[in-house]
Scaffold this active site. Sequence first.
Site, PDB file in Angstrom:
ATOM      1  CB  CYS A 236      12.861   8.504   8.742  1.00 35.31           C
ATOM      2  SG  CYS A 236      13.657   7.655   7.489  1.00 35.31           S
TER       3      CYS A 236
ATOM      4  CD  GLU B  78      12.914   3.544   8.253  1.00 30.35           C
ATOM      5  OE1 GLU B  78      12.773   4.462   9.101  1.00 30.35           O
ATOM      6  OE2 GLU B  78      12.911   3.649   7.061  1.00 30.35           O
TER       7      GLU B  78
ATOM      8  N   GLY C   8       3.326   3.117  13.686  1.00 32.05           N
ATOM      9  CA  GLY C   8       3.906   1.958  14.060  1.00 32.05           C
ATOM     10  C   GLY C   8       3.806   1.380  15.338  1.00 32.05           C
TER      11      GLY C   8
ATOM     12  CD  GLU D 278      10.330  12.228  12.005  1.00 30.58           C
ATOM     13  OE1 GLU D 278       9.069  11.521  12.326  1.00 30.58           O
ATOM     14  OE2 GLU D 278      11.314  11.480  11.434  1.00 30.58           O
TER      15      GLU D 278
ATOM     16  N   GLY E  21       6.917   4.746   8.371  1.00 29.48           N
ATOM     17  CA  GLY E  21       6.107   5.634   8.593  1.00 29.48           C
ATOM     18  C   GLY E  21       6.131   6.310  10.038  1.00 29.48           C
ATOM     19  CB  SER E  22       4.192   8.313  12.021  1.00 36.89           C
ATOM     20  OG  SER E  22       2.990   7.720  12.143  1.00 36.89           O
ATOM     21  CB  THR E  23       7.292   7.068  16.155  1.00 34.47           C
ATOM     22  OG1 THR E  23       8.170   7.041  15.732  1.00 34.47           O
ATOM     23  CG2 THR E  23       7.274   6.234  17.681  1.00 34.47           C
ATOM     24  CD  GLU E  24      -0.355   9.318  16.147  1.00 41.29           C
ATOM     25  OE1 GLU E  24       0.235  10.021  15.455  1.00 41.29           O
ATOM     26  OE2 GLU E  24      -1.509   9.252  16.350  1.00 41.29           O
TER      27      GLU E  24
ATOM     28  CE  LYS F 159      -1.719   2.676   2.984  1.00 42.15           C
ATOM     29  NZ  LYS F 159      -1.870   4.086   2.286  1.00 42.15           N
TER      30      LYS F 159
HETATM   31  P1  NDP Z   1       1.796   7.553   8.682  1.00 41.52           P
HETATM   32  O1  NDP Z   1       2.361   6.956   9.595  1.00 41.52           O
HETATM   33  O2  NDP Z   1       0.353   7.618   8.916  1.00 41.52           O
HETATM   34  O3  NDP Z   1       1.872   7.017   7.045  1.00 41.52           O
HETATM   35  C1  NDP Z   1       2.721   5.892   6.891  1.00 41.52           C
HETATM   36  C2  NDP Z   1       2.010   4.978   6.017  1.00 41.52           C
HETATM   37  O4  NDP Z   1       0.762   4.041   6.940  1.00 41.52           O
HETATM   38  C3  NDP Z   1       1.066   5.515   4.682  1.00 41.52           C
HETATM   39  O5  NDP Z   1       0.859   4.623   3.854  1.00 41.52           O
HETATM   40  C4  NDP Z   1      -0.167   5.655   5.658  1.00 41.52           C
HETATM   41  O6  NDP Z   1      -1.334   5.754   4.710  1.00 41.52           O
HETATM   42  C5  NDP Z   1      -0.311   4.272   6.468  1.00 41.52           C
HETATM   43  N1  NDP Z   1      -1.284   4.233   7.459  1.00 41.52           N
HETATM   44  C6  NDP Z   1      -1.862   5.243   8.167  1.00 41.52           C
HETATM   45  N2  NDP Z   1      -2.662   4.857   9.310  1.00 41.52           N
HETATM   46  C7  NDP Z   1      -2.305   3.452   9.343  1.00 41.52           C
HETATM   47  C8  NDP Z   1      -2.763   2.388  10.174  1.00 41.52           C
HETATM   48  N3  NDP Z   1      -3.727   2.733  11.066  1.00 41.52           N
HETATM   49  N4  NDP Z   1      -2.394   1.121   9.822  1.00 41.52           N
HETATM   50  C9  NDP Z   1      -1.601   0.986   8.740  1.00 41.52           C
HETATM   51  N5  NDP Z   1      -1.291   1.856   7.870  1.00 41.52           N
HETATM   52  C10 NDP Z   1      -1.484   2.987   8.207  1.00 41.52           C
HETATM   53  O7  NDP Z   1       2.615   9.105   8.277  1.00 41.52           O
HETATM   54  P2  NDP Z   1       1.731  10.436   8.059  1.00 41.52           P
HETATM   55  O8  NDP Z   1       1.843  10.308   6.364  1.00 41.52           O
HETATM   56  O9  NDP Z   1       0.746  10.596   8.394  1.00 41.52           O
HETATM   57  O10 NDP Z   1       2.725  11.487   8.318  1.00 41.52           O
HETATM   58  C11 NDP Z   1       3.017  11.878   9.832  1.00 41.52           C
HETATM   59  C12 NDP Z   1       4.333  12.155  10.503  1.00 41.52           C
HETATM   60  O11 NDP Z   1       4.809  10.838  10.431  1.00 41.52           O
HETATM   61  C13 NDP Z   1       5.081  12.933   9.757  1.00 41.52           C
HETATM   62  O12 NDP Z   1       4.962  14.474  10.013  1.00 41.52           O
HETATM   63  C14 NDP Z   1       6.391  12.490   9.999  1.00 41.52           C
HETATM   64  O13 NDP Z   1       6.824  13.253  11.186  1.00 41.52           O
HETATM   65  C15 NDP Z   1       6.295  11.103  10.198  1.00 41.52           C
HETATM   66  N6  NDP Z   1       6.595  10.216   9.018  1.00 41.52           N
HETATM   67  C16 NDP Z   1       7.814   9.442   9.138  1.00 41.52           C
HETATM   68  C17 NDP Z   1       8.372   8.687   8.199  1.00 41.52           C
HETATM   69  C18 NDP Z   1       9.464   8.066   8.115  1.00 41.52           C
HETATM   70  O14 NDP Z   1      10.014   7.601   7.008  1.00 41.52           O
HETATM   71  N7  NDP Z   1      10.099   7.673   9.335  1.00 41.52           N
HETATM   72  C19 NDP Z   1       7.665   8.653   6.851  1.00 41.52           C
HETATM   73  C20 NDP Z   1       6.338   9.546   6.831  1.00 41.52           C
HETATM   74  C21 NDP Z   1       5.990  10.053   7.711  1.00 41.52           C
HETATM   75  P3  NDP Z   1      -1.889   7.302   4.300  1.00 41.52           P
HETATM   76  O15 NDP Z   1      -0.803   7.645   3.526  1.00 41.52           O
HETATM   77  O16 NDP Z   1      -3.106   7.073   3.406  1.00 41.52           O
HETATM   78  O17 NDP Z   1      -2.274   8.162   5.672  1.00 41.52           O
END
Ligand code: NDP
Length: 491
Positions: free
Chosen positions: A303, A269, A252, A400, A247-250, A195
Amino acid sequence: MAELDRTGGAPAVPADWTYAPAPESKDIVTLRERYGLFIGGEWVEPAETFETISPSSEEPLALVGQASADDVGRAVAAARTAFADGWSALPGSERAKYLFRIARILQERARELAVLESMNGGKPIKESRDVDLPLAAAHFFYYAGWADKLEYAFPNRKPKPVGVAGQVIPWNFPLLMLAWKIAPALAAGNTVVLKPAETTPLTALLFCDVLRQAELPPGVVNIVTGDGRTGAALVDHPDVDKIAFTGSTEVGKAIQRQLAGSGKKLTLELGGKAANIVFDDCALDQAVEGIVNGIYFNQGHVCCAGSRLFAQESIYEPLVDKLKRRLETLRVGDPLDKNTDVGAINSAMQLEKIRELVESGREEGAEIYQPPCRLPEKGYWFAPTVFTNVAQSYRIAQEEIFGPVLSVLTFRTPEEAIEKANNTPYGLSAGVWTEKGSRILWMAQRLRAGVVWANTYNRFDPASPFGGYKESGFGREGGLHGLEPYLRFDE
Ligand code: NDP
């Protein structure tokens, strides 16, 4: 070139050194009006769609599918069938052929993919062209090389694929993250449902055409677009054997809670708040370039971005002076202009988050510097920013920001640098600038970070494992380490 100034008999020099625009053409990209979901090698029409836009102009680019839980179920079933019907039993040398083909097609279509990446994500074309695309192809080449050597890579451990991998990726490096996820999974004999992020689905959808060209058997890779709900449905699906999330720590943490006790394998990650540590014996101009690359590369949507600069007190002033002067030369604007250094912020939501954190920095008492630059009227933009006078406790030093915002702090001794650098819930990466090799090793042993760069920053190589400590996640991607999460070693 600007008009020449010939006054006063002095040598002729241009009166104005600004660059003329050098736009990359969009003609190489053919966008469809709407995209379906790529399931079992076919385009499946989704019940719902949403618009994906260009963050630099806010103009709509295409309609993409919002995959429902049922669609995710269909994709997982297609991946399971492909796994059982031959992919997992295919000799490694045959799997390698597909991966090599994909790598070569990525190279052949690099310009098209790079332009689309910049259109949909806002990153400067020189980065998508020179970093994202070459690295994405390199990952497929690298893992193609391991596909028929797994027995040698893990001697006496009888490596076997885990099954169906569910992969959820972010918007900062859309195609590169796809490559980081898909290449090791396929090399190890797994099938995949991936996804992409909601805001950047287009290169993943174009990648489906790369798969068609490579004649990858149907169902080995399935791409389901959608928002977080689609990601959650994939994580939740009972027939997925392994989840890989960036993606985000939250999110994750939420995924880790969701999967506890399910028996699914998991790698995370997540975020970072890296320390870039500059000692007074370093090559200062080189360090300034490294600092700029560390935090303004990809608008700071990285990140492992070097978002906390630790300057040794004795060089604090010249370093900050040089940095500010260098910032004035950064060109912010059209991502498709080949001269652009800093492109558009990926989304309105991310821009809001950056603004909010920058405001908190001002309120808490930090001093802000932004070079004079004219930002385009349409689209999402944020000027390169440096905060000085930052205390460790400020939110801009702890959280971050994921934007082009640097917080500068100081230290006196190496011990103090370590203490401060490790004072973060994250642990993804760090940088050290010094001429002393012994000091680099001393620092690297003590920094609690998955990657430590010495006299460089943001260098990536498919052979080198990447991943975090603490709230930056667990598991490694890249190198041999990156294969392990996609294998099981039982009898
Ligand atoms: P998210 O963690 O929400 O997004 C990462 C991926 O997870 C996206 O494909 C997202 O879909 C998907 N996702 C969202 N919610 C869920 C869930 N409950 N279960 C499974 N998958 C999910 O990051 P955001 O895009 O909201 O960014 C928020 C913050 O996170 C940023 O401001 C940054 O600080 C941090 N971030 C860190 C990254 C890194 O590489 N470490 C990368 C991206 C963000 P969708 O895009 O549709 O929401």
